[in-house]
Design an enzyme around this catalytic site. Sequence first.
Site, mmCIF file in Angstrom:
data_model
loop_
_atom_site.group_PDB
_atom_site.id
_atom_site.type_symbol
_atom_site.label_atom_id
_atom_site.label_comp_id
_atom_site.label_asym_id
_atom_site.label_seq_id
_atom_site.Cartn_x
_atom_site.Cartn_y
_atom_site.Cartn_z
ATOM 1 N N HIS A 1 5.417 3.724 3.227
ATOM 2 C CA HIS A 1 6.516 2.791 3.490
ATOM 3 C C HIS A 1 6.797 2.036 2.184
ATOM 4 O O HIS A 1 5.886 1.843 1.376
ATOM 5 C CB HIS A 1 6.033 1.826 4.580
ATOM 6 C CG HIS A 1 7.059 0.880 5.093
ATOM 7 N ND1 HIS A 1 7.419 -0.266 4.434
ATOM 8 C CD2 HIS A 1 7.785 0.887 6.246
ATOM 9 C CE1 HIS A 1 8.324 -0.921 5.152
ATOM 10 N NE2 HIS A 1 8.562 -0.243 6.259
ATOM 11 N N ASP B 1 -2.868 0.631 4.647
ATOM 12 C CA ASP B 1 -1.733 0.065 5.362
ATOM 13 C C ASP B 1 -1.870 0.503 6.821
ATOM 14 O O ASP B 1 -1.606 1.657 7.160
ATOM 15 C CB ASP B 1 -0.438 0.598 4.728
ATOM 16 C CG ASP B 1 0.800 0.170 5.506
ATOM 17 O OD1 ASP B 1 0.647 -0.464 6.569
ATOM 18 O OD2 ASP B 1 1.910 0.484 5.039
ATOM 19 N N GLN C 1 1.059 0.866 11.198
ATOM 20 C CA GLN C 1 1.372 1.788 12.295
ATOM 21 C C GLN C 1 0.107 2.259 13.012
ATOM 22 O O GLN C 1 0.190 3.118 13.882
ATOM 23 C CB GLN C 1 2.142 3.007 11.760
ATOM 24 C CG GLN C 1 3.506 2.692 11.190
ATOM 25 C CD GLN C 1 4.527 2.288 12.250
ATOM 26 O OE1 GLN C 1 4.342 2.511 13.443
ATOM 27 N NE2 GLN C 1 5.621 1.683 11.813
ATOM 28 N N LYS D 1 4.493 -5.306 15.527
ATOM 29 C CA LYS D 1 4.469 -3.898 15.971
ATOM 30 C C LYS D 1 3.396 -3.677 17.020
ATOM 31 O O LYS D 1 3.246 -2.595 17.553
ATOM 32 C CB LYS D 1 4.187 -2.982 14.780
ATOM 33 C CG LYS D 1 5.318 -2.938 13.769
ATOM 34 C CD LYS D 1 4.991 -1.959 12.675
ATOM 35 C CE LYS D 1 5.842 -2.161 11.447
ATOM 36 N NZ LYS D 1 7.206 -1.700 11.576
ATOM 37 N N CYS E 1 12.632 2.952 5.550
ATOM 38 C CA CYS E 1 11.891 2.358 4.417
ATOM 39 C C CYS E 1 10.907 3.360 3.822
ATOM 40 O O CYS E 1 9.791 2.982 3.419
ATOM 41 C CB CYS E 1 11.155 1.087 4.826
ATOM 42 S SG CYS E 1 12.237 -0.179 5.458
HETATM 43 N N1 PMP Z 1 3.868 -0.192 6.484
HETATM 44 C C1 PMP Z 1 4.305 0.602 7.451
HETATM 45 C C2 PMP Z 1 3.678 1.955 7.633
HETATM 46 C C3 PMP Z 1 5.328 0.176 8.293
HETATM 47 O O1 PMP Z 1 5.770 0.979 9.256
HETATM 48 C C4 PMP Z 1 5.872 -1.103 8.100
HETATM 49 C C5 PMP Z 1 6.984 -1.626 8.990
HETATM 50 N N2 PMP Z 1 8.010 -0.720 9.196
HETATM 51 C C6 PMP Z 1 5.371 -1.900 7.072
HETATM 52 C C7 PMP Z 1 4.362 -1.414 6.288
HETATM 53 C C8 PMP Z 1 5.918 -3.257 6.786
HETATM 54 O O2 PMP Z 1 5.704 -4.125 7.831
HETATM 55 P P1 PMP Z 1 6.420 -5.549 7.893
HETATM 56 O O3 PMP Z 1 7.880 -5.272 7.727
HETATM 57 O O4 PMP Z 1 6.087 -6.068 9.234
HETATM 58 O O5 PMP Z 1 5.864 -6.372 6.798
#
Ligand code: PMP
Length: 572
Positions: free
Chosen positions: A287, A364, A367, A390, A529
Site C-alpha cells: 500500500h 503492515d 489488512q 478496518k 493506494c
Molecule cells: N496498509 C494497508 C495494507 C492498507 O490496506 C491500508 C488502508 N487501505 C493502510 C496501510 C493505511 O491505513 P490507514 O489509511 O488507516 O492509515
Amino acid sequence: MDAHVTYADLSELQDEFIELETADERIQFLIELGQTLPAFPDKFCTEEFRVVGCQSMVWIVPKWDGEQFHFQASSDAPMVRGLVALLLSIYSGKEPAVISAFPIESLLEKLHLKSFLSPLRSNGLHSMIRQIRQYAESKQSASDPHFSPKRDLQLDRAQDLGPLHLRIESIRADFPILKVQNESGVPIAYLDNAASSQRPQSVIDSISDVFSGHYANVHRSGHEWAVATTEKLEASREAVRRFIHASKCEEIIFTAGATASINLIAFAWGDANLKSGDEILISEMEHHSNIVPWQQLCQRRGCTIRWVPVRADYTLDFERFESMLSNKTKLVAITAVSNVLGTINPVRQMAAAAHAYGATVVVDAAQATPHGSIDVREWDADFVVFSGHKMLASSGVGVCYGKRSLLESMPPWQGGGSMIKSVTFDGFSAAGLPHKFEAGTPPIAEIISMKPAIEYLEAIGHDRLMEHERLLVGRAIAGLAKLDRVQMYSPALDNKCGVISFSVEGIHGEEIARVLDSRGIAIRVGHHCAMPLHSRLGVSVTCRASFYLYNTTDEVSRFVESVGNAIRLLSR
Ligand code: PMP
C-alpha cells in the site's frame, strides 16, 4: 410468568421458549424471565462477585450449605437477567457433581440459544457458566483428590458458535447500519470492507458512553471523570496487547492509524538508523502507506529501495526476496496481507530471513488484524502497524507496536504535551514508553472503541472468521469465473482472505461500480493506494469486492449477478 423458576420448571420453560418464533419474542421472554429473579442486594454488586467476560455487569454470589450450592445473581441488562434466571433454574440448589455433569451445551442447543445469541452475548453466557462450574469444581476437587475438572471451556465455546453463515442474522443484528436501504428500498450490500469496516453496536455504545458518561482528558487530572477515562483508555491498550500477543503495554503506541504509525517509524527509527548506501526491501504489493514514507526517508537519508517481486500466481516471490537480502539490507517493510490481492504473506519466515542479516522488520498488518488476533512474538516482527477502522473500531486510531528495546533506543518523533518527563528553559527530557511517542491529546473515544472491537473479533475467533470470508470469496470467484472478459487477480483460496479484485476487458471499472451502486452494492474501484502493483498487473484500475464477517452468501450472489448484468448492459 411465575415468580420463581426452579429446576423442576425447566422442561416447562424449555417448551415455552422453543415455541417462540421471532427474535423479538425471545428477547421479550428473557426480559420477563429476568423479572422473576429475587431482588439482588446492592452489597453484592462488587468486583468480587462480578463475572469477567460479560459485556454487561453480571454478579453471581455462591452460597454453600455443606451439600448444595444456592446462587444469587443479577445483571444490569434486562435481557441478560433472563439468561441469569435460566442458569439459576438449572444450577441453584444442586450438588457440585450435578452442576458439573449438567449437559448445558445440549440444553442451549435445544433452546436455540446458540443461534439466537450474538457472539458477545454467547461469550458472556459461557463466562457465567464457567464461573458457576468453577465453584462446583473447587468443592469437588477439595473433597476428591483424583478429581480433574475440565476447566477450559474455551474449546466448548469455539465449537459452540458453529460456522458464521449459520448465525449470520444474529451477527448482522449487531450492526445497525446494515438495516439501511438505498433510495430504491434495496438493502445495501457493503462489500468495501478492505477500505473500512462497519461498527457493531457495542463499539458505537462505547464511543457514546465516553461522551455522555465521563469524558475528560487523559493522563492529566486526578478528578473522577479524568481517572475513569484514563482507565478506559489504558484498558484498550491492554486489549490491544492481548490481541496481538505483545509482552508489554509499553510496546503499544496509539497513533492516528497505520499510515501515521509507519511515518512514526520512518522518522523516529529511520532517520536515526539509515544512511546512504543502506537498502530497504519492500514488496511490489505494498500500500502507498508502506511505500511513500520509505521513499521520503530515502530522499532524506540517501538510502535505496529495492522491490521484492510478485509472482504470476499473485504471491510474493520468497526465493527472490531471500536472494535480495544482504548486509546492506537495513529494513524489510512488508504487508502481512495485500489489500488488493488478498494474498497472505509468510511474515514469520521473512522476518527470520531478514534478521539473519541484521535487518529490522516492519509488518503492515492493516489488512491482517481485521481477521482476528495476530501474534507479533511468533512473527518476531520489530514493528507492527494497523488501523482501528478496518477492524470494527473507530477511524482516527491506530497502533504502532514496537519491541521495547527498539522503542527505548529511538528518539521521540513529535513533541508536545504528554511526551515529556520535564521541560526547562534549556530543553526537555522525554517521558517513558509508551507516552514518549504519544504527544498531545490522543483520540480518546476512538482509542476506547478498540476494546469492544477486539472483544467482538475475539468472540468470533480468527479461524471462524477466515472460514466465512473464504466461503464468500470462494463463491464470488467461482461466479465471476463464469463471466466473459473478467480477469481476476487472486492467489489460491487457501492463501488469501476475503478480497477479490478484477477487471473486465473493454469496460472501465468505474462503469461497473456505478451499475453495482445503483443496485445497492458497494464495491471500490481504483488503484486502492497500490499504484506500483497495478502497474505490475498491467492495469490502471481494478474493481475490488471485500467481504467481512457480516456479509452473506445472498449478497455474494447479488454481487455476481449484478456484475454479469453490468457487463451485458455496458457491452451494448
Ligand atoms: N496498509 C494497508 C495494507 C492498507 O490496506 C491500508 C488502508 N487501505 C493502510 C496501510 C493505511 O491505513 P490507514 O489509511 O488507516 O492509515
